[in-house]
Design a protein around this motif. Sequence first.
Motif, PDB file in Angstrom:
ATOM      1  N   UNK A 100     -21.187  -5.529  -0.350  1.00 41.72           N
ATOM      2  CA  UNK A 100     -20.601  -6.687  -0.128  1.00 41.72           C
ATOM      3  C   UNK A 100     -20.276  -7.344  -1.818  1.00 41.72           C
ATOM      4  N   UNK A 101     -19.285  -7.663  -2.039  1.00 39.07           N
ATOM      5  CA  UNK A 101     -18.878  -8.159  -3.269  1.00 39.07           C
ATOM      6  C   UNK A 101     -19.341  -9.589  -3.391  1.00 39.07           C
ATOM      7  N   UNK A 102     -19.737  -9.912  -4.524  1.00 43.08           N
ATOM      8  CA  UNK A 102     -20.288 -11.210  -4.828  1.00 43.08           C
ATOM      9  C   UNK A 102     -19.257 -12.127  -4.649  1.00 43.08           C
ATOM     10  N   UNK A 103     -19.792 -13.351  -3.768  1.00 43.75           N
ATOM     11  CA  UNK A 103     -18.752 -14.433  -3.190  1.00 43.75           C
ATOM     12  C   UNK A 103     -19.511 -15.664  -3.336  1.00 43.75           C
ATOM     13  N   UNK A 104     -18.826 -16.840  -3.464  1.00 50.73           N
ATOM     14  CA  UNK A 104     -19.338 -18.079  -3.358  1.00 50.73           C
ATOM     15  C   UNK A 104     -19.690 -18.168  -1.646  1.00 50.73           C
ATOM     16  N   UNK A 105     -20.908 -18.768  -1.394  1.00 55.23           N
ATOM     17  CA  UNK A 105     -21.536 -19.068  -0.086  1.00 55.23           C
ATOM     18  C   UNK A 105     -21.003 -20.698   0.078  1.00 55.23           C
ATOM     19  N   UNK A 106     -21.192 -20.778   1.549  1.00 53.35           N
ATOM     20  CA  UNK A 106     -21.158 -22.262   1.799  1.00 53.35           C
ATOM     21  C   UNK A 106     -21.960 -23.188   0.842  1.00 53.35           C
ATOM     22  N   UNK A 107     -22.987 -23.026   0.530  1.00 50.75           N
ATOM     23  CA  UNK A 107     -24.045 -23.974  -0.254  1.00 50.75           C
ATOM     24  C   UNK A 107     -23.846 -23.771  -1.631  1.00 50.75           C
ATOM     25  N   UNK A 108     -22.561 -23.018  -1.879  1.00 50.69           N
ATOM     26  CA  UNK A 108     -22.171 -22.925  -3.335  1.00 50.69           C
ATOM     27  C   UNK A 108     -23.001 -21.885  -4.209  1.00 50.69           C
ATOM     28  N   UNK A 109     -23.837 -21.340  -3.667  1.00 54.22           N
ATOM     29  CA  UNK A 109     -24.531 -20.135  -4.339  1.00 54.22           C
ATOM     30  C   UNK A 109     -23.502 -18.979  -4.299  1.00 54.22           C
ATOM     31  N   UNK A 110     -24.019 -17.885  -5.211  1.00 52.74           N
ATOM     32  CA  UNK A 110     -23.086 -16.684  -5.168  1.00 52.74           C
ATOM     33  C   UNK A 110     -24.192 -15.416  -4.913  1.00 52.74           C
ATOM     34  N   UNK A 111     -23.470 -14.709  -3.869  1.00 55.13           N
ATOM     35  CA  UNK A 111     -24.376 -13.689  -3.045  1.00 55.13           C
ATOM     36  C   UNK A 111     -23.561 -12.569  -3.014  1.00 55.13           C
ATOM     37  N   UNK A 112     -24.024 -11.356  -3.209  1.00 55.53           N
ATOM     38  CA  UNK A 112     -23.360  -9.984  -2.941  1.00 55.53           C
ATOM     39  C   UNK A 112     -24.522  -9.175  -2.453  1.00 55.53           C
ATOM     40  N   UNK A 113     -24.134  -7.827  -2.150  1.00 55.29           N
ATOM     41  CA  UNK A 113     -25.050  -6.759  -1.753  1.00 55.29           C
ATOM     42  C   UNK A 113     -24.639  -5.270  -2.357  1.00 55.29           C
ATOM     43  N   UNK A 114     -25.458  -4.473  -2.440  1.00 57.45           N
ATOM     44  CA  UNK A 114     -25.301  -2.948  -2.763  1.00 57.45           C
ATOM     45  C   UNK A 114     -26.539  -2.157  -2.253  1.00 57.45           C
ATOM     46  N   UNK A 115     -26.244  -0.825  -1.932  1.00 59.94           N
ATOM     47  CA  UNK A 115     -27.036  -0.001  -1.607  1.00 59.94           C
ATOM     48  C   UNK A 115     -27.649   0.699  -2.731  1.00 59.94           C
ATOM     49  N   UNK A 116     -28.854   0.985  -3.077  1.00 60.57           N
ATOM     50  CA  UNK A 116     -29.297   1.506  -4.441  1.00 60.57           C
ATOM     51  C   UNK A 116     -29.245   3.189  -3.924  1.00 60.57           C
ATOM     52  N   UNK A 117     -29.365   3.789  -5.035  1.00 62.96           N
ATOM     53  CA  UNK A 117     -29.227   5.432  -4.920  1.00 62.96           C
ATOM     54  C   UNK A 117     -30.308   5.834  -3.844  1.00 62.96           C
ATOM     55  N   UNK A 118     -31.383   4.936  -3.656  1.00 61.05           N
ATOM     56  CA  UNK A 118     -32.398   5.433  -2.682  1.00 61.05           C
ATOM     57  C   UNK A 118     -32.280   5.044  -1.118  1.00 61.05           C
ATOM     58  N   UNK A 119     -31.338   4.314  -0.836  1.00 56.68           N
ATOM     59  CA  UNK A 119     -31.044   3.908   0.555  1.00 56.68           C
ATOM     60  C   UNK A 119     -31.428   2.376   0.794  1.00 56.68           C
ATOM     61  N   UNK A 120     -31.798   1.635  -0.252  1.00 53.48           N
ATOM     62  CA  UNK A 120     -32.488   0.338  -0.049  1.00 53.48           C
ATOM     63  C   UNK A 120     -31.095  -0.478  -0.080  1.00 53.48           C
ATOM     64  N   UNK A 121     -31.032  -1.564   0.751  1.00 52.45           N
ATOM     65  CA  UNK A 121     -29.967  -2.404   0.567  1.00 52.45           C
ATOM     66  C   UNK A 121     -30.476  -3.728  -0.097  1.00 52.45           C
ATOM     67  N   UNK A 122     -29.766  -4.173  -1.245  1.00 53.34           N
ATOM     68  CA  UNK A 122     -30.263  -5.333  -2.172  1.00 53.34           C
ATOM     69  C   UNK A 122     -29.492  -6.289  -1.816  1.00 53.34           C
ATOM     70  N   UNK A 123     -29.780  -7.334  -1.846  1.00 53.60           N
ATOM     71  CA  UNK A 123     -28.773  -8.746  -1.867  1.00 53.60           C
ATOM     72  C   UNK A 123     -29.165  -9.553  -3.040  1.00 53.60           C
ATOM     73  N   UNK A 124     -28.394  -9.791  -3.943  1.00 55.12           N
ATOM     74  CA  UNK A 124     -28.617 -10.583  -5.047  1.00 55.12           C
ATOM     75  C   UNK A 124     -27.698 -11.848  -4.969  1.00 55.12           C
ATOM     76  N   UNK A 125     -28.622 -12.941  -5.356  1.00 55.31           N
ATOM     77  CA  UNK A 125     -28.056 -14.492  -4.939  1.00 55.31           C
ATOM     78  C   UNK A 125     -28.187 -15.131  -6.418  1.00 55.31           C
ATOM     79  N   UNK A 126     -27.398 -16.147  -6.571  1.00 54.06           N
ATOM     80  CA  UNK A 126     -27.707 -17.019  -7.750  1.00 54.06           C
ATOM     81  C   UNK A 126     -27.319 -18.428  -6.901  1.00 54.06           C
ATOM     82  N   UNK A 127     -28.487 -19.140  -7.279  1.00 59.85           N
ATOM     83  CA  UNK A 127     -28.190 -20.571  -6.528  1.00 59.85           C
ATOM     84  C   UNK A 127     -27.154 -21.154  -7.396  1.00 59.85           C
ATOM     85  N   UNK A 128     -26.703 -22.377  -6.366  1.00 65.19           N
ATOM     86  CA  UNK A 128     -25.716 -23.203  -7.035  1.00 65.19           C
ATOM     87  C   UNK A 128     -25.890 -24.010  -7.782  1.00 65.19           C
TER      88      UNK A 128
END
Length: 128
Positions: A100-128
């Motif tokens: 999921x591309x990094x996008x602005x969330x309702x609370x103003x934070x920025x969040x997106x996700x990626x699957x690492x080469x080992x099958x773990x889904x990571x969500x990365x977020x930057x607070x507003x």
Amino acid sequence: MPGITPYVMVDDAQIYRKFLESTFDAEIPVAIPLDSDPRRLIHAEARIGEGTLYFADSGPTGGRCLESPSEPVHVQLWATVPDAERAFERAVAAGATPARAVETQEDGSRMGGFMDPFGTLWWVSTPA
């Protein structure tokens, strides 16, 4: 009460280490090699910001668990980072698949996700 520390088992802990260092500027203060195969890690610790993630090689000779299953492991990790876009781009450059591309969330934070080469889904977020 102590917190929870995720422990991720991967098929190649050395590559996973490089992925964590490249994507999150992780510090690896502990990396214990397996006596019978020093290239494999029986235990390692990654410091990402204020959090810690444990990881090791999987497989019977890794001394921890059986080989990774062929089905997804269903592990998701959430990382609060200073710059979600930068972490996302670095992860993809290191071999991750965008989820999921990094996008602005309702609370103003920025969040997106990626699957690492080992099958773990990571969500990365930057607070507003």
